[in-house]
Scaffold this active site. Structure first.
Site: not given
Ligand code: PGA
Length: 254
Positions: A9, A97, A167, A173
């Site tokens: 992603n 998000e 998630e 993040g």
């Molecule tokens: P990340 O994001 O691997 O940077 O933690 C995962 C996501 O938001 O799908």
């Protein structure tokens, strides 16, 4: 048997030019890898270029979002038929998000899911709890609510085909990955609910992948868990070599 699925992603990263360079670097590294599904989710602007760059390869393209109507006066929105025509075969829906920053709800996730299924795209539906919800022992209740809301009116056959991305919001993040045991607990719960609500076949076929700070050095332990069928990767998917490492290691665990 569920083939491992690794999806990158990219969020709001990469111009068309950068996206095509990435695809060109990734292709030869993963060319001979069988038994793993590889998906890239570029920004809308790069979907077509990436789909062209990986055409006839073992790499598929996803959108990061979409609108549920086919067309209409919805300034700034993109529909399922549009992303399909641009070359996408998957669509991410309900990313945290989008839920946190852009007002996505279980109701809009459900509308988008139906639109994606109607357009013969494969949905990747994201669910997950916040840190506050986890600390108040609400994780499983939150997930149950998200599953019920997102999958309202969806058939068992459709559930078989889709991908659920668990998630935990606190792991996205942040560099703070769920432990393999934490991920497995939740994935097993999700599969048990799918069995209860949609039947054993749907629960067996549906992919449940993990997302949140997945990196080349933690993918193997996550993939060893029986109910972890792959990963949705953000930050570590922006570099072709790091993404290819994750794909290769995930493949090696099956
Ligand atoms: P990340 O994001 O691997 O940077 O933690 C995962 C996501 O938001 O799908």
């Amino acid at each position: 048997m569920r083939l491992p699925l690794i999806a990158g992603n990219w969020k709001m990263f990469k111009t068309v030019g950068e996206a095509v360079v990435f695809a060109k670097v990734l292709k030869p590294i993963v060319k001979d890898l069988q038994g793993v599904e590889i998906v890239l989710a570029p920004p809308f602007t790069a979907i077509h270029a990436v789909a062209e760059a990986v055409r006839h390869e073992n790499i598929f393209v996803a959108s990061q979002d979409l609108h549920w109507e086919k067309e209409g006066a919805f300034t700034g929105e993109i529909s399922a038929p549009m992303i399909k025509e641009a070359g996408a075969e998957f669509a991410i829906i309900g990313h945290s998000e989008r839920r946190q920053l852009f007002g996505e709800t279980d109701v809009t996730v459900n509308r988008k899911l139906r639109a994606v299924l109607t357009s013969a795209l494969t949905p990747i539906v994201c669910i997950g709890e916040t840190l506050d919800e986890r600390e108040h022992n609400q994780t499983l209740a939150v997930l149950d609510r998200q599953i019920q809301g997102a999958f309202d009116g969806v058939t068992a056959d459709e559930i078989s085909e889709l991908v659920i991305a668990y998630e935990p919001v606190w792991a996205i993040g942040t560099g703070r990955v769920a432990t393999p045991a934490q991920a497995e607990d939740v994935h097993a719960h999700i599969r048990a609910r799918l069995r209860q609500w949609f039947g054993a076949t749907a629960a067996e076929h549906c992919h449940v992948i993990y997302g949140g700070s997945v990196k080349p050095d933690n993918i193997i332990d996550l993939m060893r868990e029986p109910d972890v069928d792959g990963a949705l990767v953000g930050g570590a998917s922006l570099d072709a070599q790091s993404f290819a490492d994750i794909v290769t290691k995930a493949r090696a665990t099956v």
